[in-house]
Scaffold this active site. Structure first.
Site, mmCIF file in Angstrom:
data_model
loop_
_atom_site.group_PDB
_atom_site.id
_atom_site.type_symbol
_atom_site.label_atom_id
_atom_site.label_comp_id
_atom_site.label_asym_id
_atom_site.label_seq_id
_atom_site.Cartn_x
_atom_site.Cartn_y
_atom_site.Cartn_z
ATOM 1 C CD GLU A 33 22.612 22.945 43.120
ATOM 2 O OE1 GLU A 33 23.756 23.436 43.014
ATOM 3 O OE2 GLU A 33 21.614 23.428 42.560
ATOM 4 C CG ASP A 81 17.606 23.660 35.579
ATOM 5 O OD1 ASP A 81 16.489 23.241 35.923
ATOM 6 O OD2 ASP A 81 18.201 24.556 36.207
HETATM 7 C C1 6A9 Z 1 18.795 31.482 40.254
HETATM 8 C C2 6A9 Z 1 20.451 32.769 41.545
HETATM 9 C C3 6A9 Z 1 21.983 34.284 44.483
HETATM 10 C C4 6A9 Z 1 17.981 24.178 40.091
HETATM 11 O O1 6A9 Z 1 16.667 23.543 43.967
HETATM 12 C C5 6A9 Z 1 16.043 24.559 43.272
HETATM 13 C C6 6A9 Z 1 16.237 24.401 41.789
HETATM 14 C C7 6A9 Z 1 15.650 23.056 41.331
HETATM 15 O O2 6A9 Z 1 14.257 23.097 41.424
HETATM 16 C C8 6A9 Z 1 16.006 22.722 39.913
HETATM 17 O O3 6A9 Z 1 15.566 21.442 39.615
HETATM 18 N N1 6A9 Z 1 17.659 24.508 41.461
HETATM 19 C C9 6A9 Z 1 17.500 22.805 39.714
HETATM 20 O O4 6A9 Z 1 17.834 22.502 38.390
HETATM 21 C C10 6A9 Z 1 18.226 25.817 41.846
HETATM 22 C C11 6A9 Z 1 17.638 26.950 41.050
HETATM 23 C C12 6A9 Z 1 18.137 28.268 41.448
HETATM 24 C C13 6A9 Z 1 17.588 29.341 40.529
HETATM 25 C C14 6A9 Z 1 17.801 30.706 41.053
HETATM 26 C C15 6A9 Z 1 19.103 32.764 40.910
HETATM 27 C C16 6A9 Z 1 20.451 33.500 42.826
HETATM 28 O O5 6A9 Z 1 21.764 33.850 43.156
#
Ligand code: 6A9
Length: 789
Positions: free
Chosen positions: A759, A525
């Site tokens: 996380e 990100d």
């Molecule tokens: C946003 C919000 C209820 C961010 O683990 C999943 C991902 C990874 O692939 C990525 O590398 N996470 C990491 O930087 C989480 C991403 C969540 C995005 C969704 C919407 C919903 O609110």
């Protein structure tokens, strides 16, 4: 006209599936072909519920609330961080036949267990057992309402059977995949041999336009007109679903909702703790059922599976043998179980867009059997997360890995693109803000599924006679045409201007609104990249992912007797340490680095707003933060030290005798740079972007905190370099032991202290942060404990 025609046919491509034979047959998850995996806890987004692996499954689930509490309505259903539970998750789950979950609410704990039993032609039976106990700290025994429900999803029907003094005694139903079935609600008891407890019963019989509406429908039906009046105790009004069945019209929140209504039945039991309730699902096709799976039989079945689970866990990971404490082993079982219990079966359409579409298009309907990063916050599939998930799951059950990978690759389009975030079906979509829904076909995500494939190949070649080897070969054979296109897609759409260089597409466009425009597609990100996104950029992490991918492509091709020389050559070129240094080594930083149009002289500042003299400032739009650039960007190395600079080491591309390895090990071990007592931080403490916000609303994410997926790769790489001969072998061994211990101890300690796996972890305190529970890649701690890489 021709141009128009071309454009419209190009426009369709983004939503056109790849033409090769699917890896999975249409009926591969059906009750006939895969009866033992038909029913499962495939609804990770709810605290407890089951469905089948079919597109329009009948779903079952549990909601609950505490009665007579100061808070008004505390209905629990979908996993929400806002519920503030002290912890919840599977303590045991074999991914197949049983699971034991503990949910710690404010002053009581629910244990939710299920056991499946094979028989008949429709996926067999199951029994749930919910056990409620008050916490020792609470003075009064809480009175709790459990609301069991079943809902159809546009096909199938449910019929309520109301019995005197028992409310909804049972539900009978029918659906295409399940045939006829019966769900029976047993009365609450204190233990499996004790008497029935005093309880109040209520039920709701209605319809729903979609599964995402269940919570609201229940909430809107609640009434206080009922009286709880235990034999010894005061009479009190309590809250319950209203057994009065309203005419359908009144129940439609939105009369314009065009969707077909489906049956939705709720059975509410209100009872004081401690108690235990069982619910049975019985398939009418199961004729030779020896006895009912309840009471003592259920207890015996549970005990048998628990001890099988324990034995298999020890056989697979050997943690007791290694001397871990009972408590650490329990933690580790919970981590694995949550990944297995977090597997979902989703069905629906992504919303996609290409440069040729004015508006987003609907992708063809598709199924996805996948693990999820987080049951509360992101209960859906993410492409690069899944590769990490399957590294763990492949050790437990390679069949799960084959099926999940097959589902993902069956979602590939004709161009070779797989949407990164899978938001399939109304239920999944209801959790995602609109602006995040559309997936664009320029955008990649690291091809980590190759890591999982590598593991499957290694399992195969270490024991070609093992029972899973044949299925692995057959699977790879069907996967291969799709893998080729997938690999090719990266190699054509994500390359850079200089030969053999690579560039992530899809960086933020509005550069002056961000301290550093994000690169969501890389998975990292807000990790700092070139300050001014341009076609000139090259990204070292993607280069390394491609080196890895080409190597695995070559192995698979060789294994299948397919042409493999091209893949081998690509692998050789991309692994060439000389080329890698030419493209990515920064002398100034003494580390590998991205390259691009870049300046370090940026900061966020209040936007200058012109306020006419004599006017109060607040009459004008609030000044927001914008980026100010004090020195013009130029083509150069980006010189950020952190996870990205480690990639040639993380993916074993750097030669063991390279002096650059020494630099990397030194930077890793330096507390002013990447080292912390809890794992490696994502960005050096001395980097100008360290812990900097990207906008006023966007807190640092990959700019300091400790992430377990990359730490797993680091530990794995240290293990690798400690086993290959070279001048830094000893150093690598020492670091390996230290880093592994730090990560394992901290993730474990945080779990004990907070009830959750997280996380990310704070690089100053080790504290868990971000979404929780997060039993996606953070569960890789299990493999570090087991030292299986
Ligand atoms: C946003 C919000 C209820 C961010 O683990 C999943 C991902 C990874 O692939 C990525 O590398 N996470 C990491 O930087 C989480 C991403 C969540 C995005 C969704 C919407 C919903 O609110």
């Amino acid at each position: 006209f021709y141009a128009l025609y071309m454009r419209s046919s190009l426009a369709k491509r983004v939503a056109t599936l790849h033409p090769s034979q699917r890896v999975l047959d249409d009926n591969s998850t059906s009750a006939e072909v895969s009866p033992e995996r038909f029913w499962g806890s495939y609804r990770p987004q709810v605290y407890f519920g089951m469905k089948t692996r079919s597109p329009k499954s009948i779903v079952t689930g549990l909601m609950w609330m505490r009665q007579f509490s100061s808070m008004d309505v505390n209905l629990r259903h979908t996993c929400e961080q806002g519920d503030g539970l002290q912890g919840y998750g599977w303590l045991m789950h074999d991914g197949l036949s049983f699971g034991v979950q503990e949910v710690r609410d404010k002053d009581f704990t629910l244990t939710t267990e299920f056991v499946k039993r094979r028989g008949g032609d429709h996926g067999g039976d199951w029994t749930w057992r919910i056990t409620a106990k008050q916490h020792s700290s609470s003075r009064q025994a809480p009175v709790i309402s459990l609301m069991f429900y079943a809902a159809a999803d546009t096909q199938g029907s449910l019929e309520a059977h109301v019995e005197e003094k028992k409310g909804l005694g049972s539900i009978t139903g029918f659906s295409e995949e399940l045939g006829h079935f019966k769900i029976t609600f047993r009365k609450p008891v204190t233990g499996e041999l004790s008497n029935v407890k005093y309880a109040c019963y209520n039920n709701l019989q209605t319809v729903t336009p979609g599964l995402e509406r269940l919570t609201d429908i229940v909430k809107n039906s609640l009434s206080r007109r009922f009286v709880y009046s235990p034999p010894s105790g005061e009479k009190r009004h309590y809250i319950a679903v209203d057994s009065y069945k309203p005419p359908h019209q009144q129940h439609q929140q939105n009369p314009d909702d065009p969707r077909k209504k489906s049956d939705f039945l709720v059975h509410q039991v209100t009872v004081e703790t401690p108690f235990q309730i069982e619910v049975l699902f019985e398939s009418a096709s199961f004729h030779s059922r020896p006895n009912q799976l309840v009471g003592v039989t259920m207890t015996e079945e549970l005990e048998r599976r628990k001890s099988e689970f324990d034995a298999r866990f020890e056989r697979t990971f050997g943690l007791e043998r290694k001397g871990f404490s009972q408590a650490q082993v329990r933690f580790s079982k919970a981590a694995l179980s949550n990944m297995l219990g977090g597997m979902g079966y989703f069905y629906g359409q992504s919303v996609v867009q290409s440069a040729y579409n004015e508006y987003p298009l609907l992708y063809p309907e598709g199924a996805l059997f996948t693990a999820v990063p987080s049951r509360s916050f992101f209960p859906r599939g993410f492409l690069w997360d899944e590769g990490f998930h399957q590294l763990l799951l492949s050790k437990w059950d390679p069949q799960v890995t084959r099926e999940a990978t097959a589902h993902w690759l069956d979602l590939i389009n004709v161009e070779g693109w797989i949407p990164r975030e899978q938001i399939l079906g109304d239920e999944a979509r209801s959790k995602v803000p609109g602006e995040f829904v559309v997936q664009r076909n320029e955008n990649a995500n690291p091809p980590t599924l190759f890591l999982a494939l590598q593991e499957l190949i290694e399992q195969h070649s270490s024991d070609p006679d093992a029972p899973t080897s044949l299925p692995t070969l057959a699977f790879l054979r069907r996967l291969f045409p799709r893998l080729k296109t997938w690999f090719e897609w990266y190699n054509t759409t994500q390359t850079g201007p200089v030969p053999n260089s690579y560039r992530w597409r899809g960086r933020d466009k509005d550069t002056n609104l961000f301290l550093n425009p994000k690169t969501l597609t890389s998975g990292l990100d807000d990790y700092p990249r070139a300050s001014h996104p341009s076609g000139e950029e090259r990204h070292v992490d993607l280069h390394c992912w491609m080196a890895l991918a080409s190597g695995i492509m070559a192995s698979i091709a060789r294994l299948l007797g397919e042409p493999h020389v091209d893949y081998e050559q690509t692998h050789q070129v991309l692994s060439d340490n000389g080329l890698l240094s030419e493209l990515h080594w920064s002398d100034q930083l003494g580390a590998f680095s991205d390259y691009g149009n870049h300046t370090q002289a940026v900061s966020l500042q209040q936007e200058k707003v012109y306020v006419p003299p004599g006017q109060p400032r607040h009459h004008y739009a609030a000044a927001r933060l914008v980026r100010s650039v004090r020195r013009a960007p130029k083509l150069q190395h980006v010189n950020a030290l952190g996870y990205v600079s480690l990639f040639p080491f993380l993916l074993h591309i750097l030669h063991a005798d390279s002096p650059k390895l020494e630099h990397i090990l030194r930077d890793m071990r330096d507390p002013d740079k990447l080292w912390t007592p809890y794992g490696l931080r994502s960005l050096s403490r001395t980097d100008p972007m360290y812990m900097k916000r990207n906008t006023e609303h966007d807190a640092p994410y990959w700019r300091g905190p400790i992430w377990i997926n990359i730490n797993y790769l680091a530990v794995r790489a240290l293990n690798h370099y400690s086993s290959v001969e070279g001048p830094y072998q000893e150093k690598a061994t020492a670091l390996y032991n230290e880093l592994r211990t730090n990560i394992v101890n901290n993730v474990y300690r945080q779990y004990v202290e907070t009830g959750y796996i997280w996380e990310q972890y704070n690089d100053n305190t080790g504290r868990g942060q971000g979404s929780h529970p997060f039993t996606g890649w953070s569960a890789l701690t299990v493999l570090m404990m087991a030292e299986q890489y």
